[in-house]
Design an enzyme around this catalytic site. Structure first.
Site, PDB file in Angstrom:
ATOM      1  N   CYS A   1     -24.042  -0.646  55.558  1.00  0.00           N
ATOM      2  CA  CYS A   1     -24.389  -1.892  54.804  1.00  0.00           C
ATOM      3  C   CYS A   1     -25.650  -2.000  54.806  1.00  0.00           C
ATOM      4  O   CYS A   1     -26.188  -2.765  53.933  1.00  0.00           O
ATOM      5  CB  CYS A   1     -23.921  -3.271  55.668  1.00  0.00           C
ATOM      6  SG  CYS A   1     -22.085  -3.237  55.421  1.00  0.00           S
TER       7      CYS A   1
ATOM      8  N   HIS B   1     -24.111 -11.725  39.551  1.00  0.00           N
ATOM      9  CA  HIS B   1     -24.691 -10.347  38.816  1.00  0.00           C
ATOM     10  C   HIS B   1     -26.303 -10.406  39.329  1.00  0.00           C
ATOM     11  O   HIS B   1     -26.893  -9.989  38.330  1.00  0.00           O
ATOM     12  CB  HIS B   1     -24.412 -10.427  37.500  1.00  0.00           C
ATOM     13  CG  HIS B   1     -22.852 -10.169  36.984  1.00  0.00           C
ATOM     14  ND1 HIS B   1     -21.715 -10.827  37.149  1.00  0.00           N
ATOM     15  CD2 HIS B   1     -22.455  -8.871  36.813  1.00  0.00           C
ATOM     16  CE1 HIS B   1     -20.702 -10.288  36.835  1.00  0.00           C
ATOM     17  NE2 HIS B   1     -20.822  -9.114  36.772  1.00  0.00           N
TER      18      HIS B   1
ATOM     19  N   GLU C   1     -15.975 -11.938  51.730  1.00  0.00           N
ATOM     20  CA  GLU C   1     -16.341 -10.664  51.226  1.00  0.00           C
ATOM     21  C   GLU C   1     -15.304  -9.668  50.711  1.00  0.00           C
ATOM     22  O   GLU C   1     -15.325  -9.025  49.688  1.00  0.00           O
ATOM     23  CB  GLU C   1     -17.208  -9.706  52.407  1.00  0.00           C
ATOM     24  CG  GLU C   1     -18.497 -10.120  52.628  1.00  0.00           C
ATOM     25  CD  GLU C   1     -19.476  -9.244  53.491  1.00  0.00           C
ATOM     26  OE1 GLU C   1     -18.759  -8.099  53.608  1.00  0.00           O
ATOM     27  OE2 GLU C   1     -20.408  -9.577  53.701  1.00  0.00           O
TER      28      GLU C   1
END
Length: 124
Positions: free
Chosen positions: A23, A67, A112
């Site tokens: 991550c 985004h 998530e």
């Protein structure tokens, strides 16, 4: 007491600085968001808060994340854009707009994946 909620989502990229694993590399998620308001009194139409209003307020906050490379946003310059901090960001953004004598923001849930997430309750 009534709990009114909406669900939404956003797509974005991030990486977790100093994380001991994959991550730490840039990667993306399609985060799912749930925002809940608690109402003690209903309006004359029988609603705690209009879903339309709740969606509009949450959309403004979520659009700031959608985004984006979250690490480049000012809010995440000094803290990792973890799901915990994303939940707090959304909470902090919408909370001032969801206070009245009838209702208040209760929680923000961030997922998530379909199988992992968390809920932030602010200072409730």
């Amino acid at each position: 007491m009534y709990e009114i909620f909406i669900k939404t989502h956003f797509a974005g990229a991030h990486h977790l600085r100093d994380y001991p694993g994959d991550c730490e590399k840039p990667h993306g998620h399609n985060w799912k968001i749930e925002v809940a308001v608690r109402a003690t009194v209903l309006d004359r139409c029988g609603m705690g808060i209009d879903f339309k209003l709740l969606k509009q307020i949450v959309k403004i906050a979520v659009d700031k994340l959608d985004h984006q490379d979250l690490n480049t946003l000012p809010y995440f310059q000094d803290q990792n854009p973890s799901s915990e901090h994303i939940a707090r960001f959304i909470y902090d953004e919408v909370q001032p707009h969801l206070k009245s004598d009838r209702y208040a923001l209760y929680s923000v849930t961030v997922l998530e994946t379909d199988n992992q997430g968390l809920t932030y309750y602010g200072n409730n």
